[in-house]
Write an enzyme that holds these catalytic residues in place. Structure first.
Site, PDB file in Angstrom:
ATOM      1  N   LYS A 203      -1.915 -15.381  41.756  1.00  0.00           N
ATOM      2  CA  LYS A 203      -1.191 -14.657  42.802  1.00  0.00           C
ATOM      3  C   LYS A 203      -2.058 -14.639  44.064  1.00  0.00           C
ATOM      4  CE  LYS A 203      -0.804 -10.756  44.585  1.00  0.00           C
ATOM      5  NZ  LYS A 203      -0.609 -11.046  46.021  1.00  0.00           N
ATOM      6  N   SER A 257     -10.644  -5.780  47.346  1.00  0.00           N
ATOM      7  CA  SER A 257     -11.310  -4.515  47.694  1.00  0.00           C
ATOM      8  C   SER A 257     -11.728  -3.747  46.441  1.00  0.00           C
ATOM      9  CB  SER A 257     -10.359  -3.655  48.524  1.00  0.00           C
ATOM     10  OG  SER A 257      -9.224  -3.328  47.754  1.00  0.00           O
ATOM     11  N   THR A 258     -12.752  -2.942  46.599  1.00  0.00           N
ATOM     12  CA  THR A 258     -13.249  -2.136  45.479  1.00  0.00           C
ATOM     13  C   THR A 258     -12.176  -1.159  45.013  1.00  0.00           C
ATOM     14  OG1 THR A 258     -15.536  -2.413  46.096  1.00  0.00           O
ATOM     15  CG2 THR A 258     -15.024  -0.412  44.870  1.00  0.00           C
ATOM     16  N   GLU A 278     -14.617  -9.263  41.461  1.00  0.00           N
ATOM     17  CA  GLU A 278     -15.542  -9.550  42.558  1.00  0.00           C
ATOM     18  C   GLU A 278     -15.055  -8.709  43.731  1.00  0.00           C
ATOM     19  OE1 GLU A 278     -16.976 -10.453  45.715  1.00  0.00           O
ATOM     20  OE2 GLU A 278     -16.048 -12.446  45.653  1.00  0.00           O
ATOM     21  N   CYS A 312     -17.000 -11.157  51.910  1.00  0.00           N
ATOM     22  CA  CYS A 312     -17.463 -10.030  51.071  1.00  0.00           C
ATOM     23  C   CYS A 312     -18.966  -9.855  51.156  1.00  0.00           C
ATOM     24  CB  CYS A 312     -17.011 -10.224  49.636  1.00  0.00           C
ATOM     25  SG  CYS A 312     -17.389 -11.851  48.995  1.00  0.00           S
ATOM     26  N   GLU A 409     -17.109  -0.614  53.990  1.00  0.00           N
ATOM     27  CA  GLU A 409     -16.917  -2.036  54.274  1.00  0.00           C
ATOM     28  C   GLU A 409     -15.897  -2.177  55.404  1.00  0.00           C
ATOM     29  OE1 GLU A 409     -14.886  -4.540  51.291  1.00  0.00           O
ATOM     30  OE2 GLU A 409     -16.458  -6.009  51.677  1.00  0.00           O
TER      31      GLU A 409
HETATM   32  P1  NDP Z   1      -6.741  -5.937  48.487  1.00  0.00           P
HETATM   33  O1  NDP Z   1      -7.853  -5.626  47.568  1.00  0.00           O
HETATM   34  O2  NDP Z   1      -5.607  -4.996  48.600  1.00  0.00           O
HETATM   35  O3  NDP Z   1      -6.087  -7.366  48.110  1.00  0.00           O
HETATM   36  C1  NDP Z   1      -6.661  -8.365  47.322  1.00  0.00           C
HETATM   37  C2  NDP Z   1      -5.601  -8.956  46.391  1.00  0.00           C
HETATM   38  O4  NDP Z   1      -5.149  -7.952  45.474  1.00  0.00           O
HETATM   39  C3  NDP Z   1      -4.340  -9.414  47.108  1.00  0.00           C
HETATM   40  O5  NDP Z   1      -3.803 -10.550  46.453  1.00  0.00           O
HETATM   41  C4  NDP Z   1      -3.412  -8.223  46.933  1.00  0.00           C
HETATM   42  O6  NDP Z   1      -2.054  -8.523  47.068  1.00  0.00           O
HETATM   43  C5  NDP Z   1      -3.729  -7.813  45.531  1.00  0.00           C
HETATM   44  N1  NDP Z   1      -3.373  -6.442  45.194  1.00  0.00           N
HETATM   45  C6  NDP Z   1      -3.252  -5.374  46.020  1.00  0.00           C
HETATM   46  N2  NDP Z   1      -2.887  -4.276  45.331  1.00  0.00           N
HETATM   47  C7  NDP Z   1      -2.757  -4.654  44.034  1.00  0.00           C
HETATM   48  C8  NDP Z   1      -2.392  -3.982  42.832  1.00  0.00           C
HETATM   49  N3  NDP Z   1      -2.100  -2.692  42.821  1.00  0.00           N
HETATM   50  N4  NDP Z   1      -2.363  -4.689  41.690  1.00  0.00           N
HETATM   51  C9  NDP Z   1      -2.670  -5.996  41.669  1.00  0.00           C
HETATM   52  N5  NDP Z   1      -3.007  -6.689  42.781  1.00  0.00           N
HETATM   53  C10 NDP Z   1      -3.071  -6.027  43.942  1.00  0.00           C
HETATM   54  O7  NDP Z   1      -7.341  -6.218  49.907  1.00  0.00           O
HETATM   55  P2  NDP Z   1      -6.603  -6.034  51.330  1.00  0.00           P
HETATM   56  O8  NDP Z   1      -5.946  -7.300  51.614  1.00  0.00           O
HETATM   57  O9  NDP Z   1      -5.743  -4.822  51.374  1.00  0.00           O
HETATM   58  O10 NDP Z   1      -7.836  -5.764  52.281  1.00  0.00           O
HETATM   59  C11 NDP Z   1      -8.335  -4.442  52.424  1.00  0.00           C
HETATM   60  C12 NDP Z   1      -9.844  -4.443  52.401  1.00  0.00           C
HETATM   61  O11 NDP Z   1     -10.313  -4.993  51.178  1.00  0.00           O
HETATM   62  C13 NDP Z   1     -10.515  -5.314  53.450  1.00  0.00           C
HETATM   63  O12 NDP Z   1     -10.600  -4.676  54.680  1.00  0.00           O
HETATM   64  C14 NDP Z   1     -11.851  -5.532  52.827  1.00  0.00           C
HETATM   65  O13 NDP Z   1     -12.676  -4.433  53.069  1.00  0.00           O
HETATM   66  C15 NDP Z   1     -11.556  -5.618  51.356  1.00  0.00           C
HETATM   67  N6  NDP Z   1     -11.459  -7.024  50.881  1.00  0.00           N
HETATM   68  C16 NDP Z   1     -12.484  -7.529  50.178  1.00  0.00           C
HETATM   69  C17 NDP Z   1     -12.449  -8.840  49.782  1.00  0.00           C
HETATM   70  C18 NDP Z   1     -13.570  -9.444  49.022  1.00  0.00           C
HETATM   71  O14 NDP Z   1     -13.701 -10.666  49.024  1.00  0.00           O
HETATM   72  N7  NDP Z   1     -14.374  -8.684  48.314  1.00  0.00           N
HETATM   73  C19 NDP Z   1     -11.340  -9.719  50.118  1.00  0.00           C
HETATM   74  C20 NDP Z   1     -10.248  -9.060  50.806  1.00  0.00           C
HETATM   75  C21 NDP Z   1     -10.346  -7.764  51.190  1.00  0.00           C
HETATM   76  P3  NDP Z   1      -1.328  -8.569  48.502  1.00  0.00           P
HETATM   77  O15 NDP Z   1      -2.350  -8.748  49.543  1.00  0.00           O
HETATM   78  O16 NDP Z   1      -0.493  -9.746  48.370  1.00  0.00           O
HETATM   79  O17 NDP Z   1      -0.540  -7.310  48.634  1.00  0.00           O
END
Ligand code: NDP
Length: 505
Positions: A203, A257-258, A278, A312, A409
């Protein structure tokens, strides 16, 4: 004119057409080797973050689609063609896919720039070519997965034993990836899983689905049996959550995100799925008094500004020895002020837009908070232009250790610089965070480097360089930065179960 050159000269309308052609069948999900509509018939917009224009639409998959995809993956895993392939067959398929990615790099790189905002040059070098190399590396593992023979200590009269272990694929994997390195993250998840013999439901992030769809086409072209890899575009709260909850999924691999990682962890525990996470970071970069400033200043600037800071491992907390603090900060600020912002697909741009309106507002919100909490902006500190999600590369000083932008972050081009006096103090300050993904040390003093490296609590420490990742080097976080290690042999462990065989002989 080649495709890359055409792309560079194109206007957004042409880019939209190009994107539609590249993804082949817009609005569809890849399920069981076929391109299918979402069961709900819904679609959502894909937006170019440089112009805020809609590029195309993709299918909004949800629970029903996830279910179909998991069943297809399960069928291949439990006795399908895939389960009967040899390790060498799997290796060859992965190598074919790597070649296809390289061959289609001139389409994939601009598509990634268009979707995510990142610079085309980096998309080509890192997201596309790096990904092909990653696949080649992981292909090698397919034929090198092994168990062990073990001594047995049980002493039973008149009985003898032979014991060994097998490493076997963990099963159907649900893989949820973020938007910052869409193609690379897809392949970091898929390649070790496929090398190990697993099947996958991927996904992609809602903001960046395009290269995952193109990758789906290339996977079919490479000859992977239908259903081995399924791609479900959609939202996290619906499609992502359904994947985590599905009882037919054996393992969840997540990058993001965490906060979401923790929620996924809790949900995955309901069905005791294997889990690797991760997550986020707030990585410290320590510059010692003796550091070579000519290479350190661009090095620390790159640690935060590369990929718009949407990394990240971004070096977002910069700690500089007191005596050289002003010089280093001035150098980083000069680089920030000189950077040309523009669309990633404009070859003259040095920094692209952030990925989305939401991320733009989030990063600007942090900058505002930093100011309100007493921080001083020495470069940047505002949005750039009237159109697109651009944020000026920003350097803060005078932020206290408890200020929000030191602790949370940001995931944007914002660094907080702080001077330090003693090594002991700075290691404690560097470790004073919930995160532990990465850290950097710039120094000419080897014993200083070794001392600091040992004491920093982070999964990867770079010395006199920053941000380089290699398929053979384990990658993952301490503390709230995650669980498990991707890459290298560690990645194969994530996608295999160990089976013990005890035989009476
Ligand atoms: P998210 O953690 O929300 O998204 C990462 C992935 O998880 C996306 O595919 C998202 O889907 C999916 N996701 C979101 N909610 C759920 C859930 N309840 N169950 C299963 N999958 C889920 O990151 P964001 O895009 O909202 O970014 C927010 C913050 O996260 C950033 O500002 C940054 O701080 C951090 N981040 C960290 C990353 C890293 O590499 N460690 C990468 C991206 C973000 P979808 O986006 O399609 O809704």
């Amino acid at each position: 004119m080649d495709r890359q050159a055409k792309f560079e000269n194109a206007n957004i309308t042409a880019l939209g057409e190009a994107a539609r052609r590249f993804i082949g069948k817009p609005g569809k999900l890849l399920i069981d080797g076929k391109w299918e509509n979402a069961a709900s018939g819904k679609v959502f917009d894909v937006i170019d973050p440089a112009t805020e224009q809609v590029v195309c639409q993709v299918a909004e998959g949800d629970k029903a689609d996830v279910d179909r995809a998991v069943k297809a993956a399960r069928k291949q895993f439990d006795g399908g063609d895939w389960s009967r392939l040899t390790a060498a067959n799997r290796q060859n398929l992965l190598l074919k896919l790597a070649d296809l990615i390289d061959r289609n790099g001139d389409e994939l790189a601009p598509l990634e720039s268009l979707d995510n905002g990142k610079l085309g040059l980096f998309a080509k070098m890192i997201d596309v070519h790096g990904t092909a190399e990653f696949l080649r590396y992981m292909a090698g593992w397919a034929t090198k997965i092994e168990g062990r023979t073990l001594d047995v200590s049980i002493g039973i009269p008149n009985m003898e034993f032979q014991a060994y272990t097998l490493r076997q694929p963990v099963g159907v994997c649900g893989q949820i990836i973020p938007w910052n390195f869409p193609l690379a993250m897809a392949v970091w998840k898929l390649a070790p899983a496929l090398a190990a013999g697993c099947t996958c439901v991927l996904k992609p992030a809602e903001q960046t689905p395009l290269t995952a769809l193109r990758l789906g086409e290339l996977i079919l072209e490479a000859g992977f049996p239908p259903g081995v890899v399924n791609v479900i575009t959609g939202y996290g709260e619906t499609a992502g959550a359904a994947l985590v909850e599905h009882p037919g999924v054996d393992k969840i691999a997540f990058t993001g995100s965490t906060e979401v990682g923790k929620a996924i962890g809790k949900s995955a525990m309901n069905t005791l799925k294997r889990l690797s996470l991760e997550l986020g970071g707030k990585s410290p970069v320590i510059v010692a008094e003796d550091a070579d400033l000519a290479s350190t200043i661009p090095g620390v600037a790159n640690a935060i500004f590369f990929n718009q800071g949407e990394v990240c491992t971004a070096g977002s907390r910069l700690y500089v020895a007191d005596s050289i603090f002003d010089k280093v900060v001035a150098g980083v600020a000069d680089i920030a002020k000189s950077m040309k912002l523009g669309p990633g697909y404009d070859p003259t741009s040095q920094m692209g837009p952030l990925v989305s309106k939401e991320q733009h507002e989030r990063v600007l919100g942090y900058i505002e908070k930093g100011r309100k909490e007493g921080g001083e902006v020495v470069a940047g500190g505002a949005k750039h232009g009237d159109k697109g999600y651009f944020v000026q590369p920003t350097v803060f000083t005078k932020c206290g250790p408890q200020s929000t932008i030191v602790r949370e972050e940001i995931f944007g081009p914002v660094v907080v610089a702080t001077p330090y006096k003693s090594v002991d103090d700075i290691v404690a300050v560097a470790n004073d965070t919930q995160y532990g993904l990465a850290a950097g040390v710039f120094t000419k003093d080897l014993s200083f480097a070794h001392r600091v490296v040992k004491r920093l609590r982070a999964g990867t420490i770079w010395v006199n360089c920053y941000g380089l990742v290699d398929p053979n080097l384990p990658f993952g976080g301490f503390k709230s930065s995650g669980m498990g290690r991707e890459n290298g042999a560690a990645a194969i462990d994530l996608y295999t179960e160990q089976k013990t065989v005890l035989m009476s002989v």
